[in-house]
Scaffold this motif. Structure first.
Motif, PDB file in Angstrom:
ATOM      1  N   GLY A   1      47.973   5.280  66.535  1.00 56.06           N
ATOM      2  CA  GLY A   1      48.168   5.061  67.966  1.00 56.06           C
ATOM      3  C   GLY A   1      49.628   4.900  68.334  1.00 56.06           C
ATOM      4  N   THR A   2      50.365   4.169  67.503  1.00 54.50           N
ATOM      5  CA  THR A   2      51.791   3.985  67.763  1.00 54.50           C
ATOM      6  C   THR A   2      52.538   5.304  67.657  1.00 54.50           C
ATOM      7  OG1 THR A   2      51.688   1.730  66.896  1.00 54.50           O
ATOM      8  CG2 THR A   2      53.871   2.737  67.058  1.00 54.50           C
ATOM      9  N   ALA A   3      52.182   6.101  66.669  1.00 56.77           N
ATOM     10  CA  ALA A   3      52.812   7.416  66.508  1.00 56.77           C
ATOM     11  C   ALA A   3      52.550   8.286  67.730  1.00 56.77           C
ATOM     12  CB  ALA A   3      52.293   8.097  65.249  1.00 56.77           C
ATOM     13  N   ALA A   4      51.316   8.260  68.218  1.00 56.58           N
ATOM     14  CA  ALA A   4      50.970   9.068  69.385  1.00 56.58           C
ATOM     15  C   ALA A   4      51.754   8.612  70.615  1.00 56.58           C
ATOM     16  CB  ALA A   4      49.471   8.980  69.648  1.00 56.58           C
ATOM     17  N   ASP A   5      51.901   7.300  70.790  1.00 57.31           N
ATOM     18  CA  ASP A   5      52.658   6.780  71.930  1.00 57.31           C
ATOM     19  C   ASP A   5      54.121   7.223  71.865  1.00 57.31           C
ATOM     20  OD1 ASP A   5      50.437   5.522  72.935  1.00 57.31           O
ATOM     21  OD2 ASP A   5      50.925   3.557  72.074  1.00 57.31           O
ATOM     22  N   ARG A   6      54.710   7.114  70.691  1.00 60.01           N
ATOM     23  CA  ARG A   6      56.119   7.497  70.544  1.00 60.01           C
ATOM     24  C   ARG A   6      56.298   8.991  70.749  1.00 60.01           C
ATOM     25  NH1 ARG A   6      57.752   3.809  65.227  1.00 60.01           N
ATOM     26  NH2 ARG A   6      57.836   1.808  66.327  1.00 60.01           N
ATOM     27  N   ASP A   7      55.357   9.766  70.227  1.00 61.55           N
ATOM     28  CA  ASP A   7      55.430  11.218  70.410  1.00 61.55           C
ATOM     29  C   ASP A   7      55.345  11.587  71.887  1.00 61.55           C
ATOM     30  OD1 ASP A   7      55.644  11.592  67.693  1.00 61.55           O
ATOM     31  OD2 ASP A   7      53.541  12.135  67.398  1.00 61.55           O
ATOM     32  N   ARG A   8      54.428  10.946  72.600  1.00 61.20           N
ATOM     33  CA  ARG A   8      54.268  11.239  74.026  1.00 61.20           C
ATOM     34  C   ARG A   8      55.512  10.859  74.811  1.00 61.20           C
ATOM     35  NH1 ARG A   8      48.736   9.712  73.220  1.00 61.20           N
ATOM     36  NH2 ARG A   8      49.274   7.519  73.544  1.00 61.20           N
ATOM     37  N   TYR A   9      56.127   9.728  74.446  1.00 58.71           N
ATOM     38  CA  TYR A   9      57.341   9.285  75.156  1.00 58.71           C
ATOM     39  C   TYR A   9      58.434  10.353  75.067  1.00 58.71           C
ATOM     40  CZ  TYR A   9      61.279   6.292  76.495  1.00 58.71           C
ATOM     41  OH  TYR A   9      62.379   5.762  77.122  1.00 58.71           O
ATOM     42  N   VAL A  10      58.689  10.833  73.868  1.00 56.89           N
ATOM     43  CA  VAL A  10      59.752  11.825  73.673  1.00 56.89           C
ATOM     44  C   VAL A  10      59.367  13.159  74.305  1.00 56.89           C
ATOM     45  CG1 VAL A  10      61.034  13.142  71.942  1.00 56.89           C
ATOM     46  CG2 VAL A  10      60.627  10.701  71.608  1.00 56.89           C
ATOM     47  N   GLN A  11      58.119  13.553  74.157  1.00 56.34           N
ATOM     48  CA  GLN A  11      57.677  14.822  74.736  1.00 56.34           C
ATOM     49  C   GLN A  11      57.739  14.777  76.262  1.00 56.34           C
ATOM     50  OE1 GLN A  11      56.853  17.766  73.355  1.00 56.34           O
ATOM     51  NE2 GLN A  11      56.537  18.588  75.406  1.00 56.34           N
ATOM     52  N   ARG A  12      57.297  13.673  76.819  1.00 56.95           N
ATOM     53  CA  ARG A  12      57.245  13.555  78.274  1.00 56.95           C
ATOM     54  C   ARG A  12      58.625  13.554  78.906  1.00 56.95           C
ATOM     55  NH1 ARG A  12      54.121   8.773  81.696  1.00 56.95           N
ATOM     56  NH2 ARG A  12      54.779   9.448  83.776  1.00 56.95           N
ATOM     57  N   HIS A  13      59.534  12.812  78.315  1.00 58.49           N
ATOM     58  CA  HIS A  13      60.840  12.642  78.946  1.00 58.49           C
ATOM     59  C   HIS A  13      61.902  13.634  78.479  1.00 58.49           C
ATOM     60  CE1 HIS A  13      59.484   9.059  80.984  1.00 58.49           C
ATOM     61  NE2 HIS A  13      59.033   8.567  79.849  1.00 58.49           N
ATOM     62  N   TYR A  14      61.698  14.220  77.283  1.00 55.65           N
ATOM     63  CA  TYR A  14      62.745  15.095  76.748  1.00 55.65           C
ATOM     64  C   TYR A  14      62.251  16.462  76.305  1.00 55.65           C
ATOM     65  CZ  TYR A  14      64.877  10.521  76.711  1.00 55.65           C
ATOM     66  OH  TYR A  14      65.316   9.284  77.088  1.00 55.65           O
TER      67      TYR A  14
ATOM     68  N   GLY B   1      65.173   4.137  67.716  1.00 58.79           N
ATOM     69  CA  GLY B   1      64.082   4.487  68.615  1.00 58.79           C
ATOM     70  C   GLY B   1      64.485   4.734  70.048  1.00 58.79           C
ATOM     71  N   ARG B   2      63.504   4.564  70.961  1.00 56.59           N
ATOM     72  CA  ARG B   2      63.652   4.763  72.401  1.00 56.59           C
ATOM     73  C   ARG B   2      64.133   6.151  72.752  1.00 56.59           C
ATOM     74  NH1 ARG B   2      60.095   2.181  74.294  1.00 56.59           N
ATOM     75  NH2 ARG B   2      60.926   2.740  76.328  1.00 56.59           N
ATOM     76  N   GLY B   3      63.881   7.136  71.886  1.00 60.49           N
ATOM     77  CA  GLY B   3      64.245   8.517  72.190  1.00 60.49           C
ATOM     78  C   GLY B   3      65.736   8.779  72.162  1.00 60.49           C
ATOM     79  N   ALA B   4      66.501   7.897  71.496  1.00 58.81           N
ATOM     80  CA  ALA B   4      67.961   8.054  71.484  1.00 58.81           C
ATOM     81  C   ALA B   4      68.381   9.397  70.904  1.00 58.81           C
ATOM     82  CB  ALA B   4      68.600   6.919  70.682  1.00 58.81           C
ATOM     83  N   GLN B   5      67.707   9.850  69.852  1.00 64.86           N
ATOM     84  CA  GLN B   5      68.075  11.134  69.248  1.00 64.86           C
ATOM     85  C   GLN B   5      67.891  12.268  70.249  1.00 64.86           C
ATOM     86  OE1 GLN B   5      65.761  13.788  68.392  1.00 64.86           O
ATOM     87  NE2 GLN B   5      67.545  15.031  67.832  1.00 64.86           N
ATOM     88  N   ALA B   6      66.767  12.248  70.972  1.00 63.06           N
ATOM     89  CA  ALA B   6      66.493  13.309  71.934  1.00 63.06           C
ATOM     90  C   ALA B   6      67.459  13.234  73.113  1.00 63.06           C
ATOM     91  CB  ALA B   6      65.048  13.209  72.423  1.00 63.06           C
ATOM     92  N   LEU B   7      67.732  12.034  73.576  1.00 62.29           N
ATOM     93  CA  LEU B   7      68.653  11.857  74.693  1.00 62.29           C
ATOM     94  C   LEU B   7      70.045  12.368  74.353  1.00 62.29           C
ATOM     95  CD1 LEU B   7      69.428  10.643  77.459  1.00 62.29           C
ATOM     96  CD2 LEU B   7      69.855   8.484  76.271  1.00 62.29           C
ATOM     97  N   LEU B   8      70.490  12.092  73.113  1.00 64.31           N
ATOM     98  CA  LEU B   8      71.852  12.436  72.703  1.00 64.31           C
ATOM     99  C   LEU B   8      71.921  13.749  71.935  1.00 64.31           C
ATOM    100  CD1 LEU B   8      72.814   8.848  71.510  1.00 64.31           C
ATOM    101  CD2 LEU B   8      73.451   9.927  73.680  1.00 64.31           C
ATOM    102  N   ALA B   9      70.853  14.527  71.973  1.00 64.87           N
ATOM    103  CA  ALA B   9      70.783  15.746  71.167  1.00 64.87           C
ATOM    104  C   ALA B   9      71.864  16.756  71.518  1.00 64.87           C
ATOM    105  CB  ALA B   9      69.406  16.396  71.322  1.00 64.87           C
ATOM    106  N   ASP B  10      72.306  16.764  72.760  1.00 66.01           N
ATOM    107  CA  ASP B  10      73.297  17.754  73.181  1.00 66.01           C
ATOM    108  C   ASP B  10      74.729  17.299  72.973  1.00 66.01           C
ATOM    109  OD1 ASP B  10      71.273  19.481  73.974  1.00 66.01           O
ATOM    110  OD2 ASP B  10      71.194  18.630  76.003  1.00 66.01           O
ATOM    111  N   ALA B  11      74.917  16.091  72.459  1.00 64.07           N
ATOM    112  CA  ALA B  11      76.272  15.609  72.197  1.00 64.07           C
ATOM    113  C   ALA B  11      76.893  16.420  71.058  1.00 64.07           C
ATOM    114  CB  ALA B  11      76.247  14.132  71.833  1.00 64.07           C
TER     115      ALA B  11
END
Length: 210
Positions: free
Chosen positions: A159-172, A111-121
Motif C-alpha cells: 500500500g505504501t509503495a502504491a501511494d508513493r508511486d501515485r504521488y510521483v506519477q500524478r504530480h510529475y 522522498g517527497r518526489g525530490a528526484q522527479a522534481l529535480l530531474a531536469d537540473a
C-alpha cells in the motif's frame, strides 16, 4: 550546489542509508521522519512551527513546516487541528522548499518526489539514488519494525509503495521505480545499509563534492 536525492522502497532502509551518507559527507539529511520527530518532541501543531519559522528563519524550520503539512501520515498533530489544506498548494510549498534546499547544496533529500522534481537540473548538481530490496525482505523488516503479522506487513508494504508511486506519477508523470531515472540503484539486502551508503558516498566524492 551539490545534493543527493534518496528515493526508496518502503522497508528497504532508505532513511538509514540517507543518514549514513549525510554522516560520511558531513551534510544535512532532510527526511519526513525528521518532521515527525520534531512534532512528537515539541508537542505543537503546525501553526507553532510556522510561527517559529517567522521568528527564526532556517532551512530546517522551513522544511519542517512544508513537509509536515504535506505528510499527514508522519505528522499526527495536523489531524488534530481540523485543517484540510489544499493538496496542490501543499505540493507547491513542498516543491519550493525542496528546490531551496537543493540550491543551498550539501543536503541529502529523502522522498517527497525530490528526484522527479529535480530531474531536469544539471547532472553535475545532483546525484539521484534509488534504494531497493526484495519484497520478501522488506515485508520481514516492516513486520519486525511495526510488530505486525506477515500478512498485514505485506499489505502495508504494498500500500505504501502504491501511494508513493501515485504521488510521483500524478504530480510529475514519472515512474518512481524506473531505474533509468536514477544515477545509482542500491540493494540493501545485498549491500547492507553501510555498504549502500559507501557506494553513494563514493559516487559523491568521485564528482569532487567532498
Amino acid at each position: 550546489m551539490a545534493y543527493v536525492t534518496i528515493s526508496r522502497q518502503y522497508g528497504a532502509g532508505g532513511s538509514e542509508v540517507a543518514r549514513r551518507v549525510a554522516e560520511q559527507l558531513g551534510w544535512t539529511v532532510v527526511d519526513n521522519e525528521f518532521v515527525g520527530a520534531v512534532a512528537a518532541q515539541a508537542g505543537v501543531p503546525v501553526e507553532a512551527v510556522a510561527t517559529h519559522e517567522e521568528r527564526v528563519p532556517s532551512l530546517m524550520a522551513r522544511l519542517a513546516r512544508a513537509l509536515a503539512i504535506s505528510s499527514p501520515e508522519t505528522f499526527v498533530p495536523l489531524a488534530a487541528t481540523g485543517g484540510e489544506p489544499d493538496e496542490a498548494n501543499l505540493v507547491a510549498v513542498t516543491e519550493r522548499v525542496i528546490r531551496e534546499a537543493a540550491a543551498g547544496g550539501r543536503v541529502v533529500l529523502v522522498g517527497r518526489g525530490a528526484q522527479a522534481l529535480l530531474a531536469d537540473a544539471a547532472d553535475q548538481e545532483g546525484l539521484h539514488v534509488y534504494v531497493t530490496a526484495p519484497r520478501a525482505e522488506r515485508v520481514r523488516v516492516i513486520a519486525e519494525r511495526l510488530e505486525l503479522p506477515e500478512a498485514e506487513a505485506a499489505r502495508t508494504v504494498d500500500g505504501t509503495a502504491a501511494d508513493r508511486d501515485r504521488y510521483v506519477q500524478r504530480h510529475y508523470r514519472r515512474r518512481r521505480d524506473d531505474p533509468a531515472n536514477y544515477h545509482l540503484v542500491v540493494n540493501t539486502a545485498l549491500l547492507g545499509y553501510d555498504g549502500a551508503a559507501d557506494l553513494v558516498g563514493a559516487a559523491a566524492r568521485r564528482r569532487g563534492w567532498v
